[in-house]
Scaffold this motif. Structure first.
Motif, PDB file in Angstrom:
ATOM      1  N   TRP A  26       0.845  -1.171   0.000  1.00  0.00           N
ATOM      2  CA  TRP A  26       0.000   0.000   0.000  1.00  0.00           C
ATOM      3  C   TRP A  26       0.888   1.230   0.000  1.00  0.00           C
ATOM      4  O   TRP A  26       1.899   1.279   0.690  1.00  0.00           O
ATOM      5  CB  TRP A  26      -0.937   0.016   1.211  1.00  0.00           C
ATOM      6  N   LEU A  69      -5.302   5.578  10.532  1.00  0.00           N
ATOM      7  CA  LEU A  69      -4.321   4.535  10.277  1.00  0.00           C
ATOM      8  C   LEU A  69      -4.308   3.453  11.350  1.00  0.00           C
ATOM      9  O   LEU A  69      -3.410   2.603  11.343  1.00  0.00           O
ATOM     10  CB  LEU A  69      -2.917   5.150  10.180  1.00  0.00           C
ATOM     11  N   ARG A  72      -5.006  -0.986   9.294  1.00  0.00           N
ATOM     12  CA  ARG A  72      -4.564  -0.978   7.906  1.00  0.00           C
ATOM     13  C   ARG A  72      -4.700  -2.384   7.324  1.00  0.00           C
ATOM     14  O   ARG A  72      -4.402  -3.369   8.003  1.00  0.00           O
ATOM     15  CB  ARG A  72      -3.107  -0.519   7.817  1.00  0.00           C
ATOM     16  N   ALA A 184      -8.358   3.880   4.807  1.00  0.00           N
ATOM     17  CA  ALA A 184      -7.920   4.814   5.856  1.00  0.00           C
ATOM     18  C   ALA A 184      -8.326   6.235   5.499  1.00  0.00           C
ATOM     19  O   ALA A 184      -7.517   7.177   5.606  1.00  0.00           O
ATOM     20  CB  ALA A 184      -6.416   4.704   6.095  1.00  0.00           C
ATOM     21  N   LEU A 188      -4.302   5.890   2.326  1.00  0.00           N
ATOM     22  CA  LEU A 188      -3.539   4.808   1.715  1.00  0.00           C
ATOM     23  C   LEU A 188      -4.252   4.354   0.444  1.00  0.00           C
ATOM     24  O   LEU A 188      -5.486   4.306   0.392  1.00  0.00           O
ATOM     25  CB  LEU A 188      -3.390   3.618   2.666  1.00  0.00           C
TER      26      LEU A 188
END
Length: 472
Positions: A26, A69, A72, A184, A188
């Motif tokens: 990512w 975050l 993830r 997120a 991301l």
């Protein structure tokens, strides 16, 4: 009306390709970079300047980024393409599906999907996540010429369902397709995941064809054609005197009582025949408009070959196919429904292409065609080598019928700078070639569906039984 091809599931069942497993990874988006940069500048400025308000101002950015975050995804998104082409014939409705899967426990905020589709598969409606999102109008070439955006829940998949029409025979690609997702809250983004295209099999629409004339020679033991030889069959040949070995059920009692001697009904044997369909693919001419438009040389060749093979296989004859071209492909003779499915699969791979070499020698020789077989050559007669091949087959004693597949209303090519006089001279030269073939004993007839070959087969059958002059 065209006849639909039977489903070839017994030969090649459709296989759904497995989901693509790309390398996981990512990448941060510019939004994450700006959030980190702004938070860092505010904290550094607050510490250096001794201002608590700047630190308090940076706190929402830091907390918001950390909250986004906190979870993830570990795995990359999945994408695969599936098609349903068991009964797909030219002009039929085709269905395809592009699926985006989320194998993780973190939902995708945004998933952007885009796919390519063959121009011969006209997509008229697209449904994404169960909602119709695009339809093809008069000015829109296809309903998939755009990206599709949606969200994907954890451990689930979203389907892009495509519905349209198959416009031409062949193996047409659905795909490749690619997807990128953002998580997120957009901080991301995944790498682009691309899946290889799936091939949609579209079978040619068999034009109506029914040849009622007898074959030149029937070489088998059983079949639907009435041969010239006496034997067990359904065609009455006459009445003769009873002889040892005759079946009692063949006795004609009415004639026997009148003549006061046993007489039996003589019949002609029913025999099968071998038909070799030769496809001349040295040249392509005309623009293909699909099943509802104009037909090119290859269109006419493939559809007429499918119709001829279907007719003779239905009557119990043996049918073989050969290509006169660079590939020099050959399909062995066979009978029955399974062989008809094999013929349809074989025709899907027909491609036109010129060859600088003479394909006659390595494509087939006279030993590859039975002396009793009927050779039906589908040719546009655009190459001089095609006419030479027909003449060689006729001189070898084979029964040859040439079917002209060139479109009747072929327009003058404008991209090569042809003048009208040159085009007319080329037409006259081609007509002269056809007349020369007829002088060599090769009948040339234009394909016109039902009854196209009746008159020609009648003449060939008459020549097959005619007495030949012996050499002195």
């Amino acid at each position: 009306m065209s006849r639909s091809a039977p489903p070839p599931s017994s030969l090649d069942p459709p296989v759904v390709p497995p989901p693509v497993e790309p390398e996981s990874g990512w990448a941060p988006t510019p939004a994450l970079g700006r959030a980190v940069l702004l938070t860092g500048l505010l904290l550094v400025a607050g510490v250096l300047l001794g201002r608590v308000d700047l630190i308090v101002l940076a706190a929402p950015f830091a907390l918001g980024t950390a909250y986004a975050l906190r979870r993830r995804p570990a795995a990359a998104p999945q994408i695969w393409i599936s098609t349903d082409d068991d009964h797909l014939v030219e002009g039929g409705e085709c269905d395809g599906r592009v699926s985006v899967g989320n194998p993780d426990l973190v939902g995708y905020d945004v998933a952007v999907l885009r796919t390519r589709v063959s121009p011969w598969l006209r997509v008229e409606r697209a449904m994404f996540a169960g909602v119709t999102v695009a339809t093809a109008g008069e000015r829109i070439a296809s309903a998939v010429d755009r990206p599709f955006v949606t969200s994907v829940s954890p451990d689930s998949a979203v389907d892009l369902e495509l519905t349209g029409t198959a416009r031409r025979w062949g193996r047409h690609p659905l795909g490749p397709a690619g997807v990128r997702v953002a998580v997120a809250h957009g901080l991301l983004v995944s790498r682009a995941v691309i899946v290889e295209p799936a091939r949609v099999r579209v079978y040619p629409a068999t034009e109506p064809f029914d040849a009622v004339e007898a074959m030149p020679r029937a070489a088998g033991l059983v079949g639907a054609h009435h041969s010239r030889r006496p034997g067990e069959g359904g065609e009455l040949a006459g009445v003769r005197v009873f002889a040892p070995g005759d079946r009692l059920r063949r006795i004609d009692w009415r004639v026997s009582l009148r003549a006061r001697q046993l007489h039996v009904a003589a019949t002609l044997s029913d025999r099968d025949a071998e038909v070799v369909v030769l496809l001349d693919v040295l040249a392509e001419a005309g623009a293909s408009g699909g099943v509802a438009g104009a037909a090119s040389v290859l269109d006419t060749t493939v559809r007429s070959a499918a119709a001829i093979a279907e007719h003779y296989l239905h009557r119990g004859d043996r049918v073989a196919l050969q290509e006169y071209g660079p590939a020099a492909r050959r399909l062995r003779p066979g009978t029955g429904r399974r062989h008809y499915l094999t013929v349809l699969e074989w025709l899907l791979d027909v491609e036109g292409g010129n060859s600088p070499h003479e394909p006659y020698e390595f494509a087939f020789g006279t030993h590859m065609i039975s002396p009793d077989a009927l050779a039906v050559v589908l040719t546009p007669l655009l190459d001089e080598r095609s006419a030479q091949m027909l003449a060689r087959l006729a001189r070898s004693g084979r029964f040859v019928v040439a079917v002209d597949t060139l479109p009747a209303e072929l327009p003058m090519p404008k991209d090569r700078g042809w003048a009208e006089v040159a085009y007319r001279l080329w037409r006259l030269d081609r007509d002269t070639m056809i007349e020369q073939l007829r002088e060599h004993g090769v009948p040339v007839v234009r394909w016109a569906g039902a009854g196209s070959l009746d008159q020609v087969l009648r003449d060939v059958a008459r020549l097959a039984v005619a007495p030949r002059a012996g050499a002195r």
